[in-house]
Motif scaffolding. Sequence first.
Motif, PDB file in Angstrom:
ATOM      1  N   MET A  78       0.808  -1.228   0.000  1.00  0.00           N
ATOM      2  CA  MET A  78       0.000   0.000   0.000  1.00  0.00           C
ATOM      3  C   MET A  78       0.839   1.275   0.000  1.00  0.00           C
ATOM      4  SD  MET A  78      -3.162  -0.745  -0.415  1.00  0.00           S
ATOM      5  CE  MET A  78      -3.951   0.812  -0.018  1.00  0.00           C
ATOM      6  N   MET A  79       1.960   1.263  -0.727  1.00  0.00           N
ATOM      7  CA  MET A  79       2.721   2.486  -0.928  1.00  0.00           C
ATOM      8  C   MET A  79       2.214   3.195  -2.182  1.00  0.00           C
ATOM      9  SD  MET A  79       4.860   2.683   1.571  1.00  0.00           S
ATOM     10  CE  MET A  79       3.853   1.704   2.689  1.00  0.00           C
ATOM     11  N   ASP A  80       2.155   4.508  -2.140  1.00  0.00           N
ATOM     12  CA  ASP A  80       1.753   5.279  -3.313  1.00  0.00           C
ATOM     13  C   ASP A  80       2.759   5.063  -4.437  1.00  0.00           C
ATOM     14  OD1 ASP A  80      -0.342   6.300  -1.840  1.00  0.00           O
ATOM     15  OD2 ASP A  80       0.661   8.196  -1.373  1.00  0.00           O
ATOM     16  N   GLY A  81       2.256   4.755  -5.630  1.00  0.00           N
ATOM     17  CA  GLY A  81       3.110   4.602  -6.804  1.00  0.00           C
ATOM     18  C   GLY A  81       3.802   3.260  -6.926  1.00  0.00           C
ATOM     19  N   GLN A  82       3.421   2.280  -6.095  1.00  0.00           N
ATOM     20  CA  GLN A  82       4.146   1.010  -6.116  1.00  0.00           C
ATOM     21  C   GLN A  82       3.960   0.240  -7.416  1.00  0.00           C
ATOM     22  OE1 GLN A  82       2.699  -1.100  -2.642  1.00  0.00           O
ATOM     23  NE2 GLN A  82       0.742  -1.667  -3.603  1.00  0.00           N
ATOM     24  N   VAL A  83       2.777   0.301  -7.989  1.00  0.00           N
ATOM     25  CA  VAL A  83       2.545  -0.434  -9.237  1.00  0.00           C
ATOM     26  C   VAL A  83       3.384   0.159 -10.366  1.00  0.00           C
ATOM     27  CG1 VAL A  83       0.843  -1.053 -10.992  1.00  0.00           C
ATOM     28  CG2 VAL A  83       0.245  -1.211  -8.569  1.00  0.00           C
ATOM     29  N   ASP A  84       3.380   1.462 -10.475  1.00  0.00           N
ATOM     30  CA  ASP A  84       4.152   2.123 -11.527  1.00  0.00           C
ATOM     31  C   ASP A  84       5.638   1.813 -11.387  1.00  0.00           C
ATOM     32  OD1 ASP A  84       4.472   4.117 -13.752  1.00  0.00           O
ATOM     33  OD2 ASP A  84       5.536   5.224 -12.193  1.00  0.00           O
ATOM     34  N   ALA A  85       6.162   1.910 -10.162  1.00  0.00           N
ATOM     35  CA  ALA A  85       7.584   1.675  -9.942  1.00  0.00           C
ATOM     36  C   ALA A  85       7.976   0.245 -10.303  1.00  0.00           C
ATOM     37  CB  ALA A  85       7.934   1.969  -8.481  1.00  0.00           C
ATOM     38  N   VAL A  86       7.180  -0.714  -9.878  1.00  0.00           N
ATOM     39  CA  VAL A  86       7.502  -2.121 -10.127  1.00  0.00           C
ATOM     40  C   VAL A  86       7.306  -2.475 -11.599  1.00  0.00           C
ATOM     41  CG1 VAL A  86       6.764  -4.490  -9.646  1.00  0.00           C
ATOM     42  CG2 VAL A  86       7.110  -2.876  -7.768  1.00  0.00           C
ATOM     43  N   ARG A  87       6.224  -1.983 -12.214  1.00  0.00           N
ATOM     44  CA  ARG A  87       5.992  -2.282 -13.623  1.00  0.00           C
ATOM     45  C   ARG A  87       7.125  -1.740 -14.501  1.00  0.00           C
ATOM     46  NH1 ARG A  87       3.722  -6.200 -15.356  1.00  0.00           N
ATOM     47  NH2 ARG A  87       5.798  -6.443 -16.192  1.00  0.00           N
ATOM     48  N   THR A  88       7.544  -0.521 -14.217  1.00  0.00           N
ATOM     49  CA  THR A  88       8.632   0.073 -14.990  1.00  0.00           C
ATOM     50  C   THR A  88       9.906  -0.736 -14.853  1.00  0.00           C
ATOM     51  OG1 THR A  88       7.689   2.285 -14.747  1.00  0.00           O
ATOM     52  CG2 THR A  88      10.025   2.156 -15.289  1.00  0.00           C
ATOM     53  N   ALA A  89      10.238  -1.134 -13.625  1.00  0.00           N
ATOM     54  CA  ALA A  89      11.460  -1.895 -13.383  1.00  0.00           C
ATOM     55  C   ALA A  89      11.409  -3.268 -14.042  1.00  0.00           C
ATOM     56  CB  ALA A  89      11.696  -2.033 -11.881  1.00  0.00           C
ATOM     57  N   LEU A  90      10.272  -3.936 -13.936  1.00  0.00           N
ATOM     58  CA  LEU A  90      10.134  -5.256 -14.557  1.00  0.00           C
ATOM     59  C   LEU A  90      10.323  -5.166 -16.070  1.00  0.00           C
ATOM     60  CD1 LEU A  90       7.040  -6.683 -12.634  1.00  0.00           C
ATOM     61  CD2 LEU A  90       9.404  -7.486 -12.427  1.00  0.00           C
ATOM     62  N   ASP A  91       9.682  -4.190 -16.686  1.00  0.00           N
ATOM     63  CA  ASP A  91       9.771  -4.064 -18.135  1.00  0.00           C
ATOM     64  C   ASP A  91      11.193  -3.737 -18.584  1.00  0.00           C
ATOM     65  OD1 ASP A  91       7.106  -4.605 -18.176  1.00  0.00           O
ATOM     66  OD2 ASP A  91       6.458  -2.574 -18.708  1.00  0.00           O
ATOM     67  N   GLU A  92      11.845  -2.855 -17.829  1.00  0.00           N
ATOM     68  CA  GLU A  92      13.212  -2.473 -18.194  1.00  0.00           C
ATOM     69  C   GLU A  92      14.177  -3.648 -18.052  1.00  0.00           C
ATOM     70  OE1 GLU A  92      14.095   0.901 -15.764  1.00  0.00           O
ATOM     71  OE2 GLU A  92      13.054   2.313 -17.102  1.00  0.00           O
ATOM     72  N   ALA A  93      13.872  -4.553 -17.124  1.00  0.00           N
ATOM     73  CA  ALA A  93      14.733  -5.712 -16.895  1.00  0.00           C
ATOM     74  C   ALA A  93      14.371  -6.898 -17.789  1.00  0.00           C
ATOM     75  CB  ALA A  93      14.671  -6.125 -15.433  1.00  0.00           C
ATOM     76  N   GLY A  94      13.348  -6.740 -18.619  1.00  0.00           N
ATOM     77  CA  GLY A  94      12.965  -7.801 -19.538  1.00  0.00           C
ATOM     78  C   GLY A  94      11.922  -8.764 -19.010  1.00  0.00           C
ATOM     79  N   PHE A  95      11.364  -8.494 -17.825  1.00  0.00           N
ATOM     80  CA  PHE A  95      10.320  -9.362 -17.275  1.00  0.00           C
ATOM     81  C   PHE A  95       8.946  -8.878 -17.738  1.00  0.00           C
ATOM     82  CE2 PHE A  95      13.771  -9.812 -14.076  1.00  0.00           C
ATOM     83  CZ  PHE A  95      13.981 -11.183 -14.204  1.00  0.00           C
ATOM     84  N   LEU A  96       8.774  -8.868 -19.041  1.00  0.00           N
ATOM     85  CA  LEU A  96       7.559  -8.297 -19.624  1.00  0.00           C
ATOM     86  C   LEU A  96       6.322  -9.136 -19.321  1.00  0.00           C
ATOM     87  CD1 LEU A  96       8.976  -7.344 -23.157  1.00  0.00           C
ATOM     88  CD2 LEU A  96       8.776  -5.883 -21.137  1.00  0.00           C
ATOM     89  N   ASP A  97       6.503 -10.425 -19.072  1.00  0.00           N
ATOM     90  CA  ASP A  97       5.371 -11.312 -18.864  1.00  0.00           C
ATOM     91  C   ASP A  97       5.029 -11.528 -17.392  1.00  0.00           C
ATOM     92  OD1 ASP A  97       5.083 -11.694 -21.604  1.00  0.00           O
ATOM     93  OD2 ASP A  97       6.498 -13.369 -21.635  1.00  0.00           O
ATOM     94  N   THR A  98       5.796 -10.954 -16.497  1.00  0.00           N
ATOM     95  CA  THR A  98       5.490 -11.079 -15.070  1.00  0.00           C
ATOM     96  C   THR A  98       4.338 -10.145 -14.735  1.00  0.00           C
ATOM     97  OG1 THR A  98       7.805 -11.560 -14.587  1.00  0.00           O
ATOM     98  CG2 THR A  98       6.404 -10.910 -12.739  1.00  0.00           C
ATOM     99  N   ALA A  99       3.271 -10.710 -14.189  1.00  0.00           N
ATOM    100  CA  ALA A  99       2.055  -9.931 -13.913  1.00  0.00           C
ATOM    101  C   ALA A  99       2.104  -9.308 -12.524  1.00  0.00           C
ATOM    102  CB  ALA A  99       0.827 -10.825 -14.040  1.00  0.00           C
ATOM    103  N   ILE A 100       1.302  -8.254 -12.362  1.00  0.00           N
ATOM    104  CA  ILE A 100       1.192  -7.557 -11.081  1.00  0.00           C
ATOM    105  C   ILE A 100      -0.229  -7.672 -10.552  1.00  0.00           C
ATOM    106  CG2 ILE A 100       1.170  -5.282  -9.970  1.00  0.00           C
ATOM    107  CD1 ILE A 100       3.550  -4.513 -11.685  1.00  0.00           C
ATOM    108  N   LEU A 101      -0.340  -8.190  -9.350  1.00  0.00           N
ATOM    109  CA  LEU A 101      -1.585  -8.188  -8.587  1.00  0.00           C
ATOM    110  C   LEU A 101      -1.472  -7.061  -7.569  1.00  0.00           C
ATOM    111  CD1 LEU A 101      -4.184  -9.256  -7.174  1.00  0.00           C
ATOM    112  CD2 LEU A 101      -2.726 -10.948  -6.042  1.00  0.00           C
ATOM    113  N   ALA A 102      -2.264  -6.032  -7.730  1.00  0.00           N
ATOM    114  CA  ALA A 102      -2.226  -4.895  -6.808  1.00  0.00           C
ATOM    115  C   ALA A 102      -3.237  -5.093  -5.692  1.00  0.00           C
ATOM    116  CB  ALA A 102      -2.519  -3.597  -7.561  1.00  0.00           C
TER     117      ALA A 102
END
Length: 324
Positions: free
Chosen positions: A169-193
């Motif tokens: 429940m941190m503000d901006g956590q989805v954006d931060a994690v999604r950006t990092a995953l995509d930049e690292a090549g984990f494009l298929d790893t899903a996020i459950l918020a």
Amino acid sequence: MNVPVIRPRRLRQTPAMRRLVSETRVHPAELVLPLFVREGVNEAVPISSMPGVSQHTLDSLKRAATDAAEAGVGGVMLFGVPETRDATGSQATDPNGILNVATAALVAEVGDALVVQTDLCLDEFTDHGHCGVLDDSGRVDNDATLERYVDMALVQADAGSSILGLSGMMDGQVDAVRTALDEAGFLDTAILAYSAKYASAFYGPFREAVDSQLSGDRRTYQLNPGNRREGMREATLDMSEGADIVMVKPAGSYLDVLADVAAMSDIPVWAYQVSGEYAMIEAAAQNGWIDRRRAIEESVVGIRRAGADAVLTYWATELAGWLR
């Protein structure tokens, strides 16, 4: 006497008729089993406030996950209980930490049969029990915590987790994690918020399950139980930041929020039937006050009826067996 023409009871006369016209059903694939794995134990440790639930060893964890897969359960959500904790939860980002090792082990064991998911939060790993790192005044530092979440996400994804459960429940956590995953090549790893996660009394037994070190409460980041619209706001924000699934937690006391989110969401909406909900039914059943199986089935169908596409429940394997 006027004889009624419209008789709704016609559709309730037999088990076959009731089954045929049922509006809401539960399928094993719509259930997710939360599992706890504990470092440094040689056998599973029962959780006294959650009868039937244990902190697992790696071996007993694999057996529990195999049982869930054989029952048709859709997925498992892993929580790690480390031997040592510190202020930043360093064990959470150690590739050899208990949660990450367990994730890789379950992916190898049952990854083709169900979805292996991981809790992405620091509370199990910190010596203060909060879901983030603290600043000099003892408050949870939102932005510094995001950096730790990013590191956790990359390690969990590398271990093979298919869905990262962002529960802090941190503000901006989805954006931060999604950006990092995509930049690292984990494009298929899903996020459950865990979008609408409320500061609830019903988490009590979970504190024992993860050996929580928390002193105080989490009301500065989890939602006020009286706020319905705020749950919608959080879910909307998480969807805009790239969440693949949104969650309402707890389930039973927040069915209105769940229905609100389900009505407006174009992505899957899940709900977590939390430890206190589990413990209350188990305790009442042990005292002979309620019919255990009927209460379990009714509680889960109620969550599905309110709009949940899937339910995290500690009864997932047992319930799946009944359904099959």
